[in-house]
Write a protein that holds these residues in place. Sequence first.
Motif, PDB file in Angstrom:
ATOM      1  N   TYR A   1       0.855  -1.193   0.000  1.00  0.00           N
ATOM      2  CA  TYR A   1       0.000   0.000   0.000  1.00  0.00           C
ATOM      3  C   TYR A   1       0.884   1.234   0.000  1.00  0.00           C
ATOM      4  N   VAL A   2       0.574   2.195  -0.867  1.00  0.00           N
ATOM      5  CA  VAL A   2       1.275   3.477  -0.882  1.00  0.00           C
ATOM      6  C   VAL A   2       0.260   4.584  -0.648  1.00  0.00           C
ATOM      7  N   GLU A   3       0.719   5.607   0.046  1.00  0.00           N
ATOM      8  CA  GLU A   3      -0.114   6.782   0.272  1.00  0.00           C
ATOM      9  C   GLU A   3       0.791   7.991   0.187  1.00  0.00           C
ATOM     10  N   ASN A   4       0.580   8.802  -0.834  1.00  0.00           N
ATOM     11  CA  ASN A   4       1.409   9.975  -1.024  1.00  0.00           C
ATOM     12  C   ASN A   4       0.988  11.102  -0.088  1.00  0.00           C
ATOM     13  N   SER A   5       1.848  12.084   0.009  1.00  0.00           N
ATOM     14  CA  SER A   5       1.539  13.289   0.775  1.00  0.00           C
ATOM     15  C   SER A   5       0.387  14.023   0.091  1.00  0.00           C
ATOM     16  N   PRO A   6      -0.355  14.835   0.841  1.00  0.00           N
ATOM     17  CA  PRO A   6      -1.477  15.575   0.250  1.00  0.00           C
ATOM     18  C   PRO A   6      -1.008  16.515  -0.863  1.00  0.00           C
ATOM     19  N   GLU A   7      -1.903  16.750  -1.798  1.00  0.00           N
ATOM     20  CA  GLU A   7      -1.672  17.670  -2.906  1.00  0.00           C
ATOM     21  C   GLU A   7      -2.788  18.716  -2.915  1.00  0.00           C
ATOM     22  N   THR A   8      -2.452  19.909  -3.352  1.00  0.00           N
ATOM     23  CA  THR A   8      -3.454  20.937  -3.627  1.00  0.00           C
ATOM     24  C   THR A   8      -3.437  21.150  -5.130  1.00  0.00           C
ATOM     25  N   ILE A   9      -4.613  21.141  -5.739  1.00  0.00           N
ATOM     26  CA  ILE A   9      -4.717  21.264  -7.191  1.00  0.00           C
ATOM     27  C   ILE A   9      -5.379  22.604  -7.524  1.00  0.00           C
ATOM     28  N   TYR A  10      -4.746  23.348  -8.401  1.00  0.00           N
ATOM     29  CA  TYR A  10      -5.290  24.619  -8.897  1.00  0.00           C
ATOM     30  C   TYR A  10      -5.729  24.365 -10.339  1.00  0.00           C
ATOM     31  N   ILE A  11      -7.016  24.513 -10.581  1.00  0.00           N
ATOM     32  CA  ILE A  11      -7.586  24.183 -11.888  1.00  0.00           C
ATOM     33  C   ILE A  11      -8.055  25.469 -12.561  1.00  0.00           C
ATOM     34  N   HIS A  12      -7.396  25.811 -13.656  1.00  0.00           N
ATOM     35  CA  HIS A  12      -7.732  27.020 -14.417  1.00  0.00           C
ATOM     36  C   HIS A  12      -8.641  26.605 -15.572  1.00  0.00           C
ATOM     37  N   VAL A  13      -9.834  27.183 -15.621  1.00  0.00           N
ATOM     38  CA  VAL A  13     -10.830  26.810 -16.619  1.00  0.00           C
ATOM     39  C   VAL A  13     -11.112  28.021 -17.511  1.00  0.00           C
ATOM     40  N   ASN A  14     -11.159  27.795 -18.827  1.00  0.00           N
ATOM     41  CA  ASN A  14     -11.451  28.896 -19.746  1.00  0.00           C
ATOM     42  C   ASN A  14     -12.967  29.093 -19.900  1.00  0.00           C
ATOM     43  N   GLU A  15     -13.346  30.085 -20.674  1.00  0.00           N
ATOM     44  CA  GLU A  15     -14.775  30.408 -20.863  1.00  0.00           C
ATOM     45  C   GLU A  15     -15.541  29.293 -21.564  1.00  0.00           C
ATOM     46  N   GLN A  16     -14.840  28.409 -22.271  1.00  0.00           N
ATOM     47  CA  GLN A  16     -15.476  27.276 -22.944  1.00  0.00           C
ATOM     48  C   GLN A  16     -15.645  26.073 -22.010  1.00  0.00           C
ATOM     49  N   GLY A  17     -15.231  26.213 -20.762  1.00  0.00           N
ATOM     50  CA  GLY A  17     -15.380  25.126 -19.801  1.00  0.00           C
ATOM     51  C   GLY A  17     -14.307  24.063 -19.910  1.00  0.00           C
ATOM     52  N   GLN A  18     -13.150  24.415 -20.483  1.00  0.00           N
ATOM     53  CA  GLN A  18     -12.037  23.469 -20.610  1.00  0.00           C
ATOM     54  C   GLN A  18     -10.916  23.866 -19.662  1.00  0.00           C
TER      55      GLN A  18
ATOM     56  N   PRO B   1       4.725  10.604  -8.865  1.00  0.00           N
ATOM     57  CA  PRO B   1       5.294   9.294  -9.201  1.00  0.00           C
ATOM     58  C   PRO B   1       6.601   8.981  -8.476  1.00  0.00           C
ATOM     59  N   PRO B   2       7.505   9.967  -8.237  1.00  0.00           N
ATOM     60  CA  PRO B   2       8.711   9.619  -7.484  1.00  0.00           C
ATOM     61  C   PRO B   2       8.398   9.145  -6.064  1.00  0.00           C
ATOM     62  N   GLY B   3       7.385   9.728  -5.439  1.00  0.00           N
ATOM     63  CA  GLY B   3       6.992   9.307  -4.099  1.00  0.00           C
ATOM     64  C   GLY B   3       6.439   7.900  -4.099  1.00  0.00           C
ATOM     65  N   ILE B   4       5.654   7.577  -5.112  1.00  0.00           N
ATOM     66  CA  ILE B   4       5.112   6.216  -5.241  1.00  0.00           C
ATOM     67  C   ILE B   4       6.254   5.221  -5.399  1.00  0.00           C
ATOM     68  N   TYR B   5       7.173   5.532  -6.300  1.00  0.00           N
ATOM     69  CA  TYR B   5       8.299   4.640  -6.579  1.00  0.00           C
ATOM     70  C   TYR B   5       9.157   4.427  -5.329  1.00  0.00           C
ATOM     71  N   THR B   6       9.410   5.497  -4.603  1.00  0.00           N
ATOM     72  CA  THR B   6      10.215   5.406  -3.379  1.00  0.00           C
ATOM     73  C   THR B   6       9.514   4.513  -2.346  1.00  0.00           C
ATOM     74  N   GLN B   7       8.205   4.662  -2.190  1.00  0.00           N
ATOM     75  CA  GLN B   7       7.479   3.851  -1.215  1.00  0.00           C
ATOM     76  C   GLN B   7       7.480   2.376  -1.571  1.00  0.00           C
ATOM     77  N   LEU B   8       7.616   2.074  -2.851  1.00  0.00           N
ATOM     78  CA  LEU B   8       7.650   0.665  -3.279  1.00  0.00           C
ATOM     79  C   LEU B   8       9.021   0.042  -3.030  1.00  0.00           C
ATOM     80  N   GLY B   9       9.989   0.836  -2.665  1.00  0.00           N
ATOM     81  CA  GLY B   9      11.324   0.309  -2.394  1.00  0.00           C
ATOM     82  C   GLY B   9      12.358   0.726  -3.403  1.00  0.00           C
ATOM     83  N   GLY B  10      11.943   1.547  -4.379  1.00  0.00           N
ATOM     84  CA  GLY B  10      12.925   2.090  -5.325  1.00  0.00           C
ATOM     85  C   GLY B  10      13.867   3.016  -4.571  1.00  0.00           C
ATOM     86  N   PHE B  11      15.017   3.305  -5.155  1.00  0.00           N
ATOM     87  CA  PHE B  11      15.947   4.155  -4.432  1.00  0.00           C
ATOM     88  C   PHE B  11      15.316   5.513  -4.197  1.00  0.00           C
ATOM     89  N   PRO B  12      15.664   6.165  -3.100  1.00  0.00           N
ATOM     90  CA  PRO B  12      15.062   7.464  -2.799  1.00  0.00           C
ATOM     91  C   PRO B  12      15.375   8.471  -3.894  1.00  0.00           C
TER      92      PRO B  12
END
Length: 175
Positions: A130-147, A162-173
């Motif tokens: 099981y892997v659990e990464n540190s929390p993330e904050t996402i900033y989502i910029h949306v245009n007038e067309q809703g994209q 992905p580096p955090g996931i890989y490290t938790q699996l035992g990959g080198f830090p």
Amino acid sequence: MGTTANGGACDTSRLEEPGQRETANEKVARAYAQTLNDHNMDGAKELFADDCRCIFTKADNMEMEFNEMATEIVKIFDAFPDFNFRFESSIDERKSDGVVVWSDFVPNGHHTGKPYGFGPCPAIEASGKYVENSPETIYIHVNEQGQIIKLVIECEGEMSGPPGIYTQLGGFPLM
């Protein structure tokens, strides 16, 4: 990119607070989160403008196109069939610039699928870890067309992306 079902994902449709009406931009943000937790990268792609840039602040503001990011996400989904983004906060639209901010995304899952490798690093065979990464904050910029035209991912700890996931699996830090 194919669509992969994820039975253990968070259902974002239940997160709207009673009495609150979502803005159009907040609905786009919620749809994006739902496509991620459904492992539906084809659906996610429909939400993004063709020239969308994805920026990762922890990685010295590394920028990539959405398709590059989606390729890495699909690799994660293949390796972690139950991978999802757990969150406890609500979304908030900054009224000054219309950017939707969603904090406390916590990527997590069990490595029970394909071997997982990050970048040039060797793939690690699935062990059920099981892997659990540190929390993330996402900033989502949306245009007038809703994209979505820009996605900024701000990681809050050492085990991120992905580096955090890989490290938790035992990959080198890598951090």
